[in-house]
Design a protein around this motif. Structure first.
Motif, PDB file in Angstrom:
ATOM      1  N   LYS A  34     -11.647   0.641   7.250  1.00 30.24           N
ATOM      2  CA  LYS A  34     -10.415   0.794   6.456  1.00 30.24           C
ATOM      3  C   LYS A  34      -9.198   0.290   7.224  1.00 30.24           C
ATOM      4  N   HIS A  56      -9.112  -3.448   7.413  1.00 29.75           N
ATOM      5  CA  HIS A  56      -8.731  -3.924   6.073  1.00 29.75           C
ATOM      6  C   HIS A  56      -7.201  -3.866   5.911  1.00 29.75           C
ATOM      7  N   GLU A 100      -7.487   3.878  -4.156  1.00 28.56           N
ATOM      8  CA  GLU A 100      -8.871   3.473  -4.410  1.00 28.56           C
ATOM      9  C   GLU A 100      -9.499   2.745  -3.216  1.00 28.56           C
ATOM     10  N   ASP A 101      -8.756   1.782  -2.633  1.00 28.59           N
ATOM     11  CA  ASP A 101      -9.385   0.977  -1.570  1.00 28.59           C
ATOM     12  C   ASP A 101      -8.510   0.793  -0.314  1.00 28.59           C
ATOM     13  N   THR A 153      -5.710  -0.649   0.130  1.00 23.48           N
ATOM     14  CA  THR A 153      -4.978  -1.912   0.290  1.00 23.48           C
ATOM     15  C   THR A 153      -3.481  -1.600   0.179  1.00 23.48           C
TER      16      THR A 153
END
Length: 402
Positions: free
Chosen positions: A3, A6, A167-168, A170
């Motif tokens: 994470k 990312h 959610e991700d 980002t």
């Protein structure tokens, strides 16, 4: 950590913020992802003694010599947290420009108070405003009107961090939200690195300033108190939090505790479910944090440089245009446990007069209060010390601003 990598790769593509902010953000996120949380062992909590939370009426009286008072004030900087918008009261600009009384705004009153000090004692106490990217431009326009006043006004911005898509993970600005909604200011705990990164901290240290008095710009009771400043200078306290007796209206406010030999702030979010009612009791936890804070500037420099201020992270989930996002914040009060000789001072309730809603505004505009030299205080002709409870209907929730 996947994470984090990312986030880092996306963060590198954002040109709106500099390296300091990117590093600060990564630091915050990695602490959050590592799950580092300080668990409070309830049985270890102790009620602070009068040495740790000093009763206000035990503070030493001030010298009658104005030269001594000037010497004290010359060590001081007044810093107001000015990052908030007046959205609760229907105002689109900075909250500090809402009119409070007699046509004066929060900011007008703050400037008057400091001007009066500077004039009375021949000192030079500067006013510093910590803005957010939401309030910066408007504040600069407003500050112009004080150009001829007897006060130096400094402004700096707190950090600007990207909201994370829940959610991700980002950064939101990388997902087609490049506008203001993609970003957030990370709470007033950011005052320490932001003061350092802005260069203002070294400016004040080079002017022999030693202490900053920090308060919310909407707390009308937060005026400079010379007895408190005198106490801190004499006792070499690096940090002081003003607390005041809790009433039933303040049961959720953070409180000071002694824990493993140190003074620290206990917030309701840290309290195990089984003890929440005990935390809210005004018998056991009798005081709460007003967010009026006094800090030694040399100590701030030392701790920021050592990256030692690891305040508890407050996750703040939001929804923006249908997207669930997360913003991570910190609070300045939680830093108390990192400073040497940190104390609380149990101050009179008059030093806590926040205006959070139009009902508070109506109260301070009434004849229950008087305005003298920029200071709004309780009308001495009114004998009942209790404020009435005011509830306004929905049509009175907003102020009109010109």
């Amino acid at each position: 950590m996947e994470k984090l990598d990312h986030i880092k790769s996306h963060l590198a593509t954002l040109s709106q913020i500099g390296e300091n902010e990117k590093n600060g953000f990564i630091n915050l996120v990695s602490r959050y992802l590592s799950g580092e949380a300080q668990h409070i062992e309830w049985s270890k909590i102790q009620t602070p003694t009068d040495e740790v939370v000093v009763p206000y009426d035990t503070l030493a009286p001030l010298s009658d010599d104005p030269a001594e008072t000037k010497k004290l004030l010359d060590k001081l900087v007044v810093l107001k947290l000015n990052g908030g918008l007046g959205t609760t009261m229907g105002c689109t600009g900075p909250k500090s420009v809402i009119e409070v009384r007699n046509g004066f705004t929060f900011l007008d009153l703050i400037v008057q108070q400091i001007e009066n000090l500077n004039k009375k004692y021949g000192c030079n106490v500067p006013l510093v405003l910590m803005n957010s990217f939401n309030t910066h431009d408007d504040t600069l326009k407003i500050v112009d009107k004080y150009a001829n006043s007897n006060i130096q006004i400094h402004t700096f911005n707190q950090s600007q961090y990207p909201r994370l898509v829940a959610e991700d993970f980002t950064p939101f600005p990388c997902k087609g939200q490049p506008g203001k909604d993609g970003w957030y200011p990370p709470g007033h705990g950011d005052v320490f690195p932001a003061l350092m990164n802005s260069g203002k901290l070294s400016t004040f240290l080079s002017q022999d300033k030693e202490y900053a008095f920090i308060a919310n710009s909407d707390n009308l009771g937060a005026i400079v108190d010379l007895k408190i400043l005198n106490h801190l200078v004499k006792n070499k306290n690096e940090y002081c939090m003003e607390v005041t007796p809790k009433t039933l209206a303040d049961v959720k406010g953070g409180t000071l505790i002694s824990y493993e030999g140190k003074v620290q702030l206990l917030e309701i979010a840290q309290v195990p479910d089984a003890h929440v009612n005990e935390f809210k009791s005004i018998e056991k936890f009798k005081i709460f944090n007003t967010n009026n804070l006094w800090l030694n500037l040399n100590a701030v420099k030392r701790l920021v440089e050592a990256d030692a201020l690891k305040m508890e992270i407050i996750p703040n989930p939001k929804e923006v245009e249908g997207t669930k996002v997360l913003q991570l914040e910190t609070a300045a009060g939680a830093a108390i446990r990192f400073f040497d000789h940190a104390i609380g001072i149990n101050v009179p309730r008059s030093r806590f007069l926040p205006v959070k809603a139009t009902s508070d505004l109506l109260l301070v505009q009434s004849d229950l209060y008087t305005l003298v030299d920029g200071f709004v205080s309780r009308n001495s002709a009114r004998e009942n010390p209790e404020n009435p409870s005011i509830e306004l209907g929905p049509e009175f929730k907003k102020v009109t601003t010109s």
